[in-house]
Design an enzyme around this catalytic site. Structure first.
Site, PDB file in Angstrom:
ATOM      1  N   ASP A 389       1.086  -0.910  -0.096  1.00 45.98           N
ATOM      2  CA  ASP A 389      -0.398   0.192   0.203  1.00 45.98           C
ATOM      3  C   ASP A 389       1.053   1.224  -0.081  1.00 45.98           C
ATOM      4  OD1 ASP A 389      -1.496   2.154   0.790  1.00 45.98           O
ATOM      5  OD2 ASP A 389      -2.579   0.819   1.882  1.00 45.98           O
ATOM      6  N   VAL A 390       0.884   1.974  -1.380  1.00 48.88           N
ATOM      7  CA  VAL A 390       1.175   3.502  -1.109  1.00 48.88           C
ATOM      8  C   VAL A 390       1.090   4.418  -0.088  1.00 48.88           C
ATOM      9  CG1 VAL A 390       2.228   4.707  -2.522  1.00 48.88           C
ATOM     10  CG2 VAL A 390       1.776   3.280  -3.734  1.00 48.88           C
ATOM     11  N   ASP A 391       0.024   3.826   0.437  1.00 46.96           N
ATOM     12  CA  ASP A 391      -0.469   5.173   1.620  1.00 46.96           C
ATOM     13  C   ASP A 391       0.340   4.548   2.463  1.00 46.96           C
ATOM     14  OD1 ASP A 391      -1.808   7.250   2.711  1.00 46.96           O
ATOM     15  OD2 ASP A 391      -3.485   6.755   2.792  1.00 46.96           O
ATOM     16  N   ASP A 392       1.097   3.897   3.255  1.00 48.15           N
ATOM     17  CA  ASP A 392       1.349   2.940   4.246  1.00 48.15           C
ATOM     18  C   ASP A 392       2.579   3.038   4.335  1.00 48.15           C
ATOM     19  OD1 ASP A 392      -0.433   0.725   6.421  1.00 48.15           O
ATOM     20  OD2 ASP A 392      -2.082   1.069   4.379  1.00 48.15           O
TER      21      ASP A 392
END
Length: 651
Positions: A389-392
């Site tokens: 996950d890019v956000d994580d």
């Protein structure tokens, strides 16, 4: 407002910093008590009635009924039925959702509720008034087809031969989001085999249809109302007529292709894609293929589903997935802000836990668009190596960098390289894929939920820009410059930014302002001030901030049922990032958090502030009312104590 929270000064309200210090210390201490023995944090993760209802339907599809557990799920479903409209909403106190209500009613009837019981009669009346079960969405009609409640013509044509389409074709799994492809692959098997549910108790819901289901003429509709949608609707009818003529050998090959996609991604007891719909579809696909219950792959797929059950003793529900990495990295930021030493035992243990889950040797689906990009980053769940996950990843990197940039240099560098490689050509970042923005696909009849894609968003882009700025990329760095341009383009007319993964414009505006601050922007610039003005305009009379999930609907902008601790924290963090720590509105917001009800580390918060798919699927992150308020009050304390108006970190 309580004297211990605010005192009136000559220039407006003044926060009692000593009382604030006590609150921070107490909350930090309580939060540390929630850490698991191996170093991570995890909180409950709740959606709507759909997921627990589908869990019950899964059991009855397979004839694996667990009466004691389902009785507890029944308690949960009855409790969350609305007293206002008699149906089930997608979020706390929301409007009735027809599809959710149909599934909840069916689940309760499967559990054994008498259809003439008052709560069932009320739900049935609401469903019929809303058009009947025939007007439910595509995924609901597929579930009903599996239980022989509607004919298969009630669902769009999705032939298994889709698995054989070349990558250049207008529809290909690489062109849809990760959550879509993990749901679609097993679903295609189920739709090809059309194996009906065991339904051992023979439960039906014909009473929910205004027209007998076999007599309904047009189930499928143009989801967008556009000419493209009309074309796809006509194409759907053509494919439906042609599907019986498809060669059998191609069908068998396509079935094997679907299995070849699923099996390497089973992900152990964390399940295909880490999300309930994909996991449940996998178990049903194995059943449709005749794979025995004691087969190792089927057993572990079933175990992954059951792992999502949250049993409170008197009631139970099924979570849509698990959020340990997200909870852990955000909690680390809150603790660091609150004064926890970067080299303390809890922080080092949390960092070590995250490092164990760094994805370094699995080439995920993102390789379709970025074939030369090395693996890197973190998932959202315990394990989901095919889908980092890019956000994580961005938030984990910022936490590790805050702790010790040199100690974690290797992981930070690998993740940064992966994040940079995941930037889309328009300068933004999606959550799991690059260049995943073929909007025409949301016009196919199957996509009536409008969430088939993973396009770049403001909130994820802001996090990536903030991360890159924090680790040393200046404003002239090409990925940062492109990301900032994307953010500037996406600003709304009223000065806000749209929030894709959090509700809504408060979340997006906080994210964007934090990114501009992290990059060293002059926060007096006109577009920044417009963002500040938007946040100030959203403050409520009690000093807090709130925004309803209705803000994703036409005409719903600005709607709020009340203030929430998590959204108040986002607004405060955004205002402080813009240099407004001394603004009276900030003091009032801190005062709201100081006096808001709290139990241990968590502020009371019932309203949903998380998003799965806007207008379709919302989430209640139980951790949001713990780490975000702590983060905000601690940052305020730090800025006021140091008399320093610069925020050190990007989020």
């Amino acid at each position: 407002m309580a004297d211990t929270a605010l005192k009136q000064a000559e220039n407006g309200p003044r926060v009692d910093l000593d009382a604030l210090e006590d609150l921070i210390a107490d909350t930090r201490s309580e939060y540390l008590k929630l850490q698991r023995d191996d170093g991570h944090w995890i909180f409950e993760f709740e959606a709507d009635a759909t997921i627990p209802a589908e869990y019950v339907m899964l059991n009855h599809y397979l004839d694996e009924i667990d009466d004691p557990l389902e009785a507890k799920i029944g308690v949960y479903l009855r409790r969350i039925q609305s007293d206002e409209h008699d149906g089930w909403p997608l979020y706390q106190d929301g409007a009735m959702d027809l599809s959710c209500t149909v599934k909840a009613y069916y689940a309760l009837k499967l559990i054994g509720d008498d259809p003439d019981a008052p709560h069932m009669r009320r739900a049935r009346t609401a469903i019929l008034a809303a058009g009947g079960a025939e007007r439910a969405n595509v995924f609901t009609r597929i579930a009903l087809a599996l239980f022989d409640q509607v004919p298969w013509r009630a669902v769009p044509a999705m032939p298994i031969e889709i698995m054989l389409l070349p990558e250049w074709f207008p529809f290909h799994l690489s062109k849809v989001s990760y959550w879509s492809r993990t749901v679609i692959a097993p679903l295609l098997i189920m739709m090809a085999k059309r194996k009906l549910a065991a339904n051992p108790r023979g439960v039906d819901i014909r009473e929910l249809f205004r027209t007998p289901p076999e007599d309904v003429r047009d189930y499928n509709v143009n989801p967008t109302g556009s000419p493209v949608g009309s074309f796809f609707l006509s194409l759907d009818k053509l494919v439906r007529r042609a599907e019986p003529l498809f060669p059998r050998n191609k069908r068998e090959k396509a079935l094997q292709e679907a299995l070849a996609f699923i099996k390497p991604r089973l992900n152990g007891e964390d399940g295909l894609g880490g999300i309930f719909p994909a996991m449940a579809n996998t178990v049903m696909a194995f059943e449709a293929l005749g794979i025995p219950k004691d087969d190792p792959d089927r057993k572990i797929a079933r175990a992954a589903v059951d792992k999502l059950i949250l049993d409170r003793g008197f009631e139970a529900y099924c979570q849509p997935c698990l959020s340990p990495i997200w909870d852990t990295c955000l909690g680390m930021h809150a603790l660091l802000e609150a004064g926890e030493a970067p080299d303390s035992g809890p922080m080092l243990q949390a960092a070590d836990w995250l490092l164990e889950r760094e994805i370094t040797d699995v080439v995920g689906d993102w390789v379709w668009k970025r074939p030369d990009l090395k693996p890197g980053g973190w998932a959202f769940e315990y394990w989901n190596d095919h889908y980092p996950d890019v956000d994580d990843t961005a938030v984990v990197v910022m936490a590790l960098h805050r702790m010790d940039a040199e100690r974690y240099r290797g992981a930070i560098g690998r993740a940064a390289e992966w994040v940079i490689g995941m930037q889309s050509s328009n300068g933004g970042w999606g959550a799991f894929d690059a260049e995943n923005d073929r909007q025409y696909l949301n016009a196919i009849p199957f996509a009536d939920h409008g969430a088939l894609l993973d396009p770049p968003t403001v909130d994820v882009t802001a996090r990536c820009v903030s991360m890159l700025a924090q680790i040393g990329h200046d404003i002239g760095s090409p990925p940062v410059a492109r990301g900032l341009k994307f953010l500037r383009r996406e600003q709304e007319k009223d000065g806000s930014w749209y929030g894709r993964w959090g509700v809504n414009y408060i979340y997006g505006t906080w994210s964007a302002l934090s990114a501009f601050n992290a990059c060293g922007y002059d926060m007096s610039r006109h577009f920044v001030r417009r963002g500040v003005d938007y946040l100030l305009s959203m403050q409520r009379d009690d000093g807090g901030w709130g925004e309803g999930c209705e803000s994703y609907e036409a005409g719903g902008r600005g709607f709020a049922r009340g203030s929430t601790p998590s959204q108040t924290a986002w607004a405060l963090l955004g205002l402080m990032a813009a240099g407004e720590v001394d603004h009276p509105a900030v003091a009032r917001g801190i005062g709201y958090l100081m006096q808001a009800p709290r139990d241990g580390a968590k502020w009371d918060e019932d309203l949903y502030t998380g998003v799965g798919f806007p207008r379709v699927f919302y989430l209640r992150y139980y951790g949001y009312s713990a780490y975000f308020p702590l983060w905000a009050i601690a940052r305020y304390r730090n800025l006021k104590r140091k008399n320093d108006r610069k925020v050190a970190f990007g989020i």
